[in-house]
Enzyme design. Structure first.
Site, mmCIF file in Angstrom:
data_model
loop_
_atom_site.group_PDB
_atom_site.id
_atom_site.type_symbol
_atom_site.label_atom_id
_atom_site.label_comp_id
_atom_site.label_asym_id
_atom_site.label_seq_id
_atom_site.Cartn_x
_atom_site.Cartn_y
_atom_site.Cartn_z
ATOM 1 N N ARG A 104 -0.055 0.837 -5.702
ATOM 2 C CA ARG A 104 0.789 1.921 -5.218
ATOM 3 C C ARG A 104 0.262 3.224 -5.780
ATOM 4 N NH1 ARG A 104 7.159 0.913 -5.773
ATOM 5 N NH2 ARG A 104 6.697 1.221 -7.964
ATOM 6 N N THR A 108 2.369 9.276 -4.159
ATOM 7 C CA THR A 108 2.947 9.089 -2.817
ATOM 8 C C THR A 108 3.671 7.753 -2.662
ATOM 9 O OG1 THR A 108 0.983 7.980 -1.975
ATOM 10 C CG2 THR A 108 0.989 10.385 -1.853
ATOM 11 N N ASP A 200 7.514 -3.548 -14.854
ATOM 12 C CA ASP A 200 6.218 -3.590 -14.170
ATOM 13 C C ASP A 200 5.618 -4.990 -14.320
ATOM 14 O OD1 ASP A 200 3.346 -3.431 -13.682
ATOM 15 O OD2 ASP A 200 3.705 -1.278 -13.495
ATOM 16 N N ASP A 203 1.876 -5.236 -15.512
ATOM 17 C CA ASP A 203 1.717 -4.901 -16.935
ATOM 18 C C ASP A 203 2.267 -6.008 -17.825
ATOM 19 O OD1 ASP A 203 0.416 -2.559 -16.455
ATOM 20 O OD2 ASP A 203 2.168 -1.270 -16.739
HETATM 21 C C1 PRP Z 1 3.407 -3.874 -7.799
HETATM 22 C C2 PRP Z 1 3.847 -5.247 -7.323
HETATM 23 C C3 PRP Z 1 3.748 -5.113 -5.834
HETATM 24 C C4 PRP Z 1 4.126 -3.684 -5.598
HETATM 25 C C5 PRP Z 1 5.537 -3.645 -5.118
HETATM 26 O O1 PRP Z 1 2.042 -3.764 -7.789
HETATM 27 O O2 PRP Z 1 3.082 -6.292 -7.875
HETATM 28 O O3 PRP Z 1 2.449 -5.399 -5.336
HETATM 29 O O4 PRP Z 1 4.034 -3.001 -6.850
HETATM 30 O O5 PRP Z 1 5.909 -2.353 -4.789
HETATM 31 P P1 PRP Z 1 6.137 -1.896 -3.279
HETATM 32 O O6 PRP Z 1 6.990 -2.973 -2.655
HETATM 33 O O7 PRP Z 1 6.894 -0.606 -3.428
HETATM 34 O O8 PRP Z 1 4.829 -1.739 -2.609
HETATM 35 P P2 PRP Z 1 1.308 -2.478 -8.384
HETATM 36 O O9 PRP Z 1 1.089 -1.486 -7.282
HETATM 37 O O10 PRP Z 1 2.037 -1.980 -9.585
HETATM 38 O O11 PRP Z 1 -0.121 -3.020 -8.756
HETATM 39 P P3 PRP Z 1 -0.537 -4.151 -9.826
HETATM 40 O O12 PRP Z 1 -0.070 -5.477 -9.273
HETATM 41 O O13 PRP Z 1 -2.024 -4.028 -9.831
HETATM 42 O O14 PRP Z 1 0.089 -3.847 -11.147
HETATM 43 N N1 URA Z 2 6.258 -2.956 -9.024
HETATM 44 C C1 URA Z 2 6.622 -3.559 -10.168
HETATM 45 O O1 URA Z 2 5.808 -4.136 -10.880
HETATM 46 N N2 URA Z 2 7.924 -3.491 -10.528
HETATM 47 C C2 URA Z 2 8.849 -2.874 -9.773
HETATM 48 O O2 URA Z 2 10.034 -2.871 -10.152
HETATM 49 C C3 URA Z 2 8.428 -2.257 -8.579
HETATM 50 C C4 URA Z 2 7.139 -2.320 -8.216
#
Ligand code: PRP
Ligand code: URA
Length: 209
Positions: A104, A108, A200, A203
């Protein structure tokens, strides 16, 4: 709400409580996500088609059943979806695994595609897209778009925790996709984190911050 199924099995709900707990450290978090993924996969595969076969037991021949129908594919959304792969593979070890990478954009909140590598027969498989979090739904909707663009037709989405906003987006944009959650939470905060959620997920799984 749409095609959403909340898997209310007591073991799933019990383990989810410890996943949510902010005091749970990386090792335990990872183990619990793995365990819940196995339990969710068990529920999701409940209605897979089977066909009758004969098997010779040490005693006599018996009628029995084996899986029939399409082969399965798992599609983790990088990176947090990786934490759910092994748990699902414990039950369906022959599934092929394709990867789609989205993050994400912190400004944005739009999902940015950075990696797609899929089995070549993805169009013939029944796919389960996996990601712990369905927040705005942007990442999952984009991942499903990426799969459909490459010919996939039969897709399920499995997430640990979903927000109504994400469920709504998938239901609107991909009404053919069934969504499976361990919990449907209240909503999103100002940073589009799920409330109460688990923080998160990436993380917490990988110990980054
Ligand atoms: C997180 C999660 C999803 C997304 C959800 O990933 O694992 O993929 O956010 O959010 P959304 O429904 O609003 O799109 P992130 O973008 O943090 O990446 P990561 O898995 O690499 O930490
Ligand atoms: N991605 C995450 O990892 N946690 C949230 O709560 C939303 C998006």
């Amino acid at each position: 709400m749409g095609n959403v199924h909340v898997l209310e099995h007591p073991l799933i709900q019990h383990k989810l409580t410890f996943i949510r707990n902010a005091e749970t450290g990386t090792k335990e978090f990872r183990e619990l996500v793995d365990e819940v993924s196995t339990l969710m996969a068990f529920e999701i595969t409940r209605k897979l088609p089977v066909r009758e076969v004969n098997v010779q037991t040490p005693v006599r021949e018996a009628k029995s059943y084996v899986l029939a129908g399409k082969k399965l594919g798992l599609i983790p959304i990088l990176r947090a979806g990786l934490g759910m792969v092994d748990g699902v593979l414990k039950l369906i070890p022959a599934a092929k695994v394709g990867h789609v990478g989205f993050y994400r954009d912190p400004e944005t909140l739009e999902p940015i595609e950075y990696y797609v590598k899929l089995p070549s027969d993805v169009h013939e498989r029944e796919l389960i897209v996996i990601d712990p979090m369905l927040a705005t739904g942007g990442s999952a909707a984009a991942a499903i778009d990426a799969l459909k663009k490459r010919g996939a037709k039969n897709i399920k989405l499995m997430c640990l925790v979903g927000a109504p906003e994400g469920v709504e987006k998938i239901t609107q944009e991909h009404p053919d996709v069934d969504i499976y959650l361990a919990a449907l939470d209240e909503g999103l905060n100002e940073k589009s984190y799920i409330v109460p959620g688990m923080g998160d997920a990436g993380d917490r799984l990988f110990g980054t911050k």
